[in-house]
Design a protein around this motif. Sequence first.
Motif, PDB file in Angstrom:
ATOM      1  N   THR A 158     -34.036  41.309 -13.377  1.00  0.00           N
ATOM      2  CA  THR A 158     -34.538  42.271 -14.342  1.00  0.00           C
ATOM      3  C   THR A 158     -35.957  41.842 -14.702  1.00  0.00           C
ATOM      4  O   THR A 158     -36.177  40.671 -15.031  1.00  0.00           O
ATOM      5  N   PRO A 159     -36.904  42.759 -14.591  1.00  0.00           N
ATOM      6  CA  PRO A 159     -38.287  42.363 -14.885  1.00  0.00           C
ATOM      7  C   PRO A 159     -38.428  41.905 -16.329  1.00  0.00           C
ATOM      8  O   PRO A 159     -37.857  42.499 -17.237  1.00  0.00           O
ATOM      9  N   GLY A 160     -39.177  40.830 -16.529  1.00  0.00           N
ATOM     10  CA  GLY A 160     -39.325  40.284 -17.861  1.00  0.00           C
ATOM     11  C   GLY A 160     -40.542  40.816 -18.585  1.00  0.00           C
ATOM     12  O   GLY A 160     -40.550  40.932 -19.801  1.00  0.00           O
ATOM     13  N   SER A 161     -41.564  41.160 -17.825  1.00  0.00           N
ATOM     14  CA  SER A 161     -42.811  41.601 -18.460  1.00  0.00           C
ATOM     15  C   SER A 161     -43.244  42.922 -17.854  1.00  0.00           C
ATOM     16  O   SER A 161     -42.745  43.337 -16.802  1.00  0.00           O
ATOM     17  N   LEU A 162     -44.178  43.565 -18.515  1.00  0.00           N
ATOM     18  CA  LEU A 162     -44.692  44.832 -18.005  1.00  0.00           C
ATOM     19  C   LEU A 162     -45.335  44.630 -16.645  1.00  0.00           C
ATOM     20  O   LEU A 162     -45.177  45.450 -15.735  1.00  0.00           O
ATOM     21  N   ALA A 163     -46.036  43.506 -16.462  1.00  0.00           N
ATOM     22  CA  ALA A 163     -46.691  43.231 -15.175  1.00  0.00           C
ATOM     23  C   ALA A 163     -45.656  43.136 -14.054  1.00  0.00           C
ATOM     24  O   ALA A 163     -45.875  43.642 -12.955  1.00  0.00           O
ATOM     25  N   GLU A 164     -44.509  42.508 -14.345  1.00  0.00           N
ATOM     26  CA  GLU A 164     -43.450  42.413 -13.325  1.00  0.00           C
ATOM     27  C   GLU A 164     -42.838  43.781 -13.065  1.00  0.00           C
ATOM     28  O   GLU A 164     -42.523  44.134 -11.936  1.00  0.00           O
ATOM     29  N   LEU A 165     -42.650  44.529 -14.143  1.00  0.00           N
ATOM     30  CA  LEU A 165     -42.063  45.863 -14.043  1.00  0.00           C
ATOM     31  C   LEU A 165     -42.918  46.762 -13.152  1.00  0.00           C
ATOM     32  O   LEU A 165     -42.412  47.613 -12.429  1.00  0.00           O
ATOM     33  N   MET A 166     -44.230  46.563 -13.218  1.00  0.00           N
ATOM     34  CA  MET A 166     -45.164  47.430 -12.494  1.00  0.00           C
ATOM     35  C   MET A 166     -45.495  46.908 -11.107  1.00  0.00           C
ATOM     36  O   MET A 166     -46.329  47.484 -10.431  1.00  0.00           O
ATOM     37  N   LYS A 167     -44.882  45.817 -10.701  1.00  0.00           N
ATOM     38  CA  LYS A 167     -45.237  45.248  -9.403  1.00  0.00           C
ATOM     39  C   LYS A 167     -44.465  45.939  -8.289  1.00  0.00           C
ATOM     40  O   LYS A 167     -43.245  46.056  -8.344  1.00  0.00           O
ATOM     41  N   PHE A 168     -45.207  46.410  -7.277  1.00  0.00           N
ATOM     42  CA  PHE A 168     -44.554  47.034  -6.141  1.00  0.00           C
ATOM     43  C   PHE A 168     -43.930  45.952  -5.258  1.00  0.00           C
ATOM     44  O   PHE A 168     -44.434  44.834  -5.183  1.00  0.00           O
ATOM     45  N   ASN A 169     -42.859  46.304  -4.565  1.00  0.00           N
ATOM     46  CA  ASN A 169     -42.252  45.401  -3.595  1.00  0.00           C
ATOM     47  C   ASN A 169     -43.229  45.205  -2.434  1.00  0.00           C
ATOM     48  O   ASN A 169     -43.729  46.181  -1.861  1.00  0.00           O
ATOM     49  N   SER A 170     -43.494  43.954  -2.076  1.00  0.00           N
ATOM     50  CA  SER A 170     -44.570  43.722  -1.100  1.00  0.00           C
ATOM     51  C   SER A 170     -44.211  44.241   0.291  1.00  0.00           C
ATOM     52  O   SER A 170     -45.084  44.734   1.006  1.00  0.00           O
ATOM     53  N   ASP A 171     -42.932  44.185   0.683  1.00  0.00           N
ATOM     54  CA  ASP A 171     -42.553  44.732   1.994  1.00  0.00           C
ATOM     55  C   ASP A 171     -42.745  46.248   2.025  1.00  0.00           C
ATOM     56  O   ASP A 171     -43.308  46.796   2.980  1.00  0.00           O
ATOM     57  N   CYS A 172     -42.268  46.907   0.974  1.00  0.00           N
ATOM     58  CA  CYS A 172     -42.401  48.369   0.912  1.00  0.00           C
ATOM     59  C   CYS A 172     -43.875  48.763   0.918  1.00  0.00           C
ATOM     60  O   CYS A 172     -44.291  49.683   1.638  1.00  0.00           O
ATOM     61  N   LEU A 173     -44.666  48.043   0.114  1.00  0.00           N
ATOM     62  CA  LEU A 173     -46.093  48.358   0.029  1.00  0.00           C
ATOM     63  C   LEU A 173     -46.772  48.145   1.390  1.00  0.00           C
ATOM     64  O   LEU A 173     -47.562  48.993   1.831  1.00  0.00           O
ATOM     65  N   ASN A 174     -46.437  47.047   2.068  1.00  0.00           N
ATOM     66  CA  ASN A 174     -47.024  46.786   3.385  1.00  0.00           C
ATOM     67  C   ASN A 174     -46.703  47.886   4.383  1.00  0.00           C
ATOM     68  O   ASN A 174     -47.586  48.349   5.113  1.00  0.00           O
ATOM     69  N   HIS A 175     -45.449  48.295   4.403  1.00  0.00           N
ATOM     70  CA  HIS A 175     -45.056  49.354   5.348  1.00  0.00           C
ATOM     71  C   HIS A 175     -45.842  50.629   5.060  1.00  0.00           C
ATOM     72  O   HIS A 175     -46.352  51.284   5.971  1.00  0.00           O
ATOM     73  N   PHE A 176     -45.947  50.969   3.788  1.00  0.00           N
ATOM     74  CA  PHE A 176     -46.646  52.200   3.412  1.00  0.00           C
ATOM     75  C   PHE A 176     -48.142  52.098   3.721  1.00  0.00           C
ATOM     76  O   PHE A 176     -48.728  53.002   4.341  1.00  0.00           O
ATOM     77  N   GLU A 177     -48.737  51.015   3.310  1.00  0.00           N
ATOM     78  CA  GLU A 177     -50.191  50.880   3.489  1.00  0.00           C
ATOM     79  C   GLU A 177     -50.574  50.788   4.964  1.00  0.00           C
ATOM     80  O   GLU A 177     -51.639  51.279   5.369  1.00  0.00           O
ATOM     81  N   ASN A 178     -49.723  50.173   5.773  1.00  0.00           N
ATOM     82  CA  ASN A 178     -50.040  50.083   7.203  1.00  0.00           C
ATOM     83  C   ASN A 178     -50.074  51.457   7.856  1.00  0.00           C
ATOM     84  O   ASN A 178     -50.882  51.698   8.754  1.00  0.00           O
ATOM     85  N   VAL A 179     -49.211  52.362   7.393  1.00  0.00           N
ATOM     86  CA  VAL A 179     -49.288  53.734   7.911  1.00  0.00           C
ATOM     87  C   VAL A 179     -50.628  54.345   7.502  1.00  0.00           C
ATOM     88  O   VAL A 179     -51.331  54.943   8.324  1.00  0.00           O
ATOM     89  N   LEU A 180     -50.991  54.169   6.230  1.00  0.00           N
ATOM     90  CA  LEU A 180     -52.255  54.754   5.749  1.00  0.00           C
ATOM     91  C   LEU A 180     -53.452  54.226   6.538  1.00  0.00           C
ATOM     92  O   LEU A 180     -54.412  54.957   6.794  1.00  0.00           O
ATOM     93  N   ARG A 181     -53.397  52.961   6.908  1.00  0.00           N
ATOM     94  CA  ARG A 181     -54.518  52.371   7.658  1.00  0.00           C
ATOM     95  C   ARG A 181     -54.672  53.026   9.030  1.00  0.00           C
ATOM     96  O   ARG A 181     -55.769  53.055   9.586  1.00  0.00           O
ATOM     97  N   SER A 182     -53.566  53.555   9.555  1.00  0.00           N
ATOM     98  CA  SER A 182     -53.637  54.243  10.854  1.00  0.00           C
ATOM     99  C   SER A 182     -54.125  55.682  10.717  1.00  0.00           C
ATOM    100  O   SER A 182     -54.469  56.309  11.713  1.00  0.00           O
TER     101      SER A 182
END
Length: 151
Positions: free
Chosen positions: A19-43
């Motif tokens: 469970t996220p403890g702080s707002l910063a943790e709550l707002m953090k994207f999952n790095s695997d999900c973000l990588n998959h998404f951003e790699n598509v955008l880079r193409s």
Amino acid sequence: MLIFLDIDGVLIPERRHETPGSLAELMKFNSDCLNHFENVLRSYPNALVVISSSWREIFPFEVIPPLFSPDIASRIIGFTPFLNPKNIHQHKYLRHQEVLEYLRQNQAENLPWVAIDDIPEHYPPDSPVVAIDDYNGFDQNSAKVLSEYLT
Ligand SMILES: [Mg+2]
């Protein structure tokens, strides 16, 4: 090409352990999900991203782009608009209506678009939507499906 991006269940999968403890943790994207998404955008450098998530009810737009990688942040261009509350009950597919309203307000009705959402029922059945499994979020398979829309 415009991408209408949901966040919860997409960049923040349900399977998040703690469970996220702080707002910063709550707002953090999952790095695997973000990588998959951003790699598509880079193409696909012409694809731009509009946030369709309920996060737009909570946060000002300025806090959203910095949550992405620096090379992608400038391609996060806005939020979908809020519809007039008086008319909301008329719409079965509210998020779809918000997308259409965004296109209308930006004279972009002729631009191709695709939505990414873990609740594809926010859109009519024939809509261009990449349906995400909310447990895993945006994964390898989502990347493949999104690429097909962008190609
Ligand atoms: Mg969601």
